[in-house]
Design a protein around this motif. Structure first.
Motif, PDB file in Angstrom:
ATOM      1  N   SER A 109       0.833  -1.199   0.000  1.00  0.00           N
ATOM      2  CA  SER A 109       0.000   0.000   0.000  1.00  0.00           C
ATOM      3  C   SER A 109       0.873   1.255   0.000  1.00  0.00           C
ATOM      4  O   SER A 109       2.033   1.223   0.400  1.00  0.00           O
ATOM      5  N   GLN A 110       0.274   2.339  -0.449  1.00  0.00           N
ATOM      6  CA  GLN A 110       1.014   3.597  -0.535  1.00  0.00           C
ATOM      7  C   GLN A 110       1.528   4.041   0.837  1.00  0.00           C
ATOM      8  O   GLN A 110       2.658   4.459   0.971  1.00  0.00           O
ATOM      9  N   SER A 111       0.686   3.918   1.868  1.00  0.00           N
ATOM     10  CA  SER A 111       1.132   4.366   3.189  1.00  0.00           C
ATOM     11  C   SER A 111       2.272   3.495   3.716  1.00  0.00           C
ATOM     12  O   SER A 111       3.190   3.997   4.343  1.00  0.00           O
ATOM     13  N   LYS A 112       2.223   2.187   3.443  1.00  0.00           N
ATOM     14  CA  LYS A 112       3.326   1.323   3.878  1.00  0.00           C
ATOM     15  C   LYS A 112       4.594   1.673   3.113  1.00  0.00           C
ATOM     16  O   LYS A 112       5.678   1.711   3.682  1.00  0.00           O
ATOM     17  N   LYS A 113       4.451   1.976   1.828  1.00  0.00           N
ATOM     18  CA  LYS A 113       5.606   2.363   1.021  1.00  0.00           C
ATOM     19  C   LYS A 113       6.226   3.650   1.573  1.00  0.00           C
ATOM     20  O   LYS A 113       7.445   3.763   1.692  1.00  0.00           O
ATOM     21  N   GLU A 114       5.384   4.611   1.931  1.00  0.00           N
ATOM     22  CA  GLU A 114       5.884   5.864   2.516  1.00  0.00           C
ATOM     23  C   GLU A 114       6.618   5.597   3.826  1.00  0.00           C
ATOM     24  O   GLU A 114       7.670   6.177   4.085  1.00  0.00           O
ATOM     25  N   MET A 115       6.041   4.735   4.665  1.00  0.00           N
ATOM     26  CA  MET A 115       6.682   4.418   5.945  1.00  0.00           C
ATOM     27  C   MET A 115       8.023   3.731   5.726  1.00  0.00           C
ATOM     28  O   MET A 115       8.979   4.004   6.450  1.00  0.00           O
ATOM     29  N   ASN A 126      10.009   4.141   3.208  1.00  0.00           N
ATOM     30  CA  ASN A 126      10.947   5.176   2.787  1.00  0.00           C
ATOM     31  C   ASN A 126      11.424   5.982   3.992  1.00  0.00           C
ATOM     32  O   ASN A 126      12.605   6.302   4.102  1.00  0.00           O
ATOM     33  N   ARG A 127      10.514   6.306   4.905  1.00  0.00           N
ATOM     34  CA  ARG A 127      10.891   7.028   6.125  1.00  0.00           C
ATOM     35  C   ARG A 127      11.788   6.176   7.012  1.00  0.00           C
ATOM     36  O   ARG A 127      12.652   6.689   7.713  1.00  0.00           O
ATOM     37  N   TYR A 187       6.051   1.118  14.243  1.00  0.00           N
ATOM     38  CA  TYR A 187       5.469   2.460  14.088  1.00  0.00           C
ATOM     39  C   TYR A 187       4.470   2.709  15.221  1.00  0.00           C
ATOM     40  O   TYR A 187       3.725   1.809  15.603  1.00  0.00           O
TER      41      TYR A 187
END
Length: 85
Positions: free
Chosen positions: A2-8, A10-11, A81
């Motif tokens: 998912s996009q939010s998991k991908k963002e996390m 990257n962070r 997280y």
């Protein structure tokens, strides 16, 4: 992924890393993880090779005691997280 998991993820590349050695997880380790989660939301936890076989047990303990969420596990590294209050 998912996009939010991908963002996390990257962070997580620049997230604080806490090393867990042969002593395993104790109250001091949990308190440090809580402090880092409060400050940064994401924390990487790296397990020493000699305790890596027990990492699932340690991860469950950490996630439960810190009220965080497991995002990913790769090799000997877990990413957790917890949203800032």
């Amino acid at each position: 992924m998912s996009q939010s998991k991908k963002e996390m993820m990257n962070r997580a590349l620049s997230a604080m890393t806490i090393n867990i050695g042969k002593g395993g997880v104790n109250e001091n380790v949990i308190e440090e993880i809580k402090r880092q989660l409060k400050a940064n939301e994401l924390v990487k936890i790296k397990f020493a090779k000699n305790i890596a076989r027990d990492k699932d047990k340690y991860i469950d303990c950490i996630v439960t005691q810190t009220k965080s969420k497991l995002i990913d596990v790769r090799g000997h590294v877990a990413v957790i997280y917890k949203k800032k209050p």
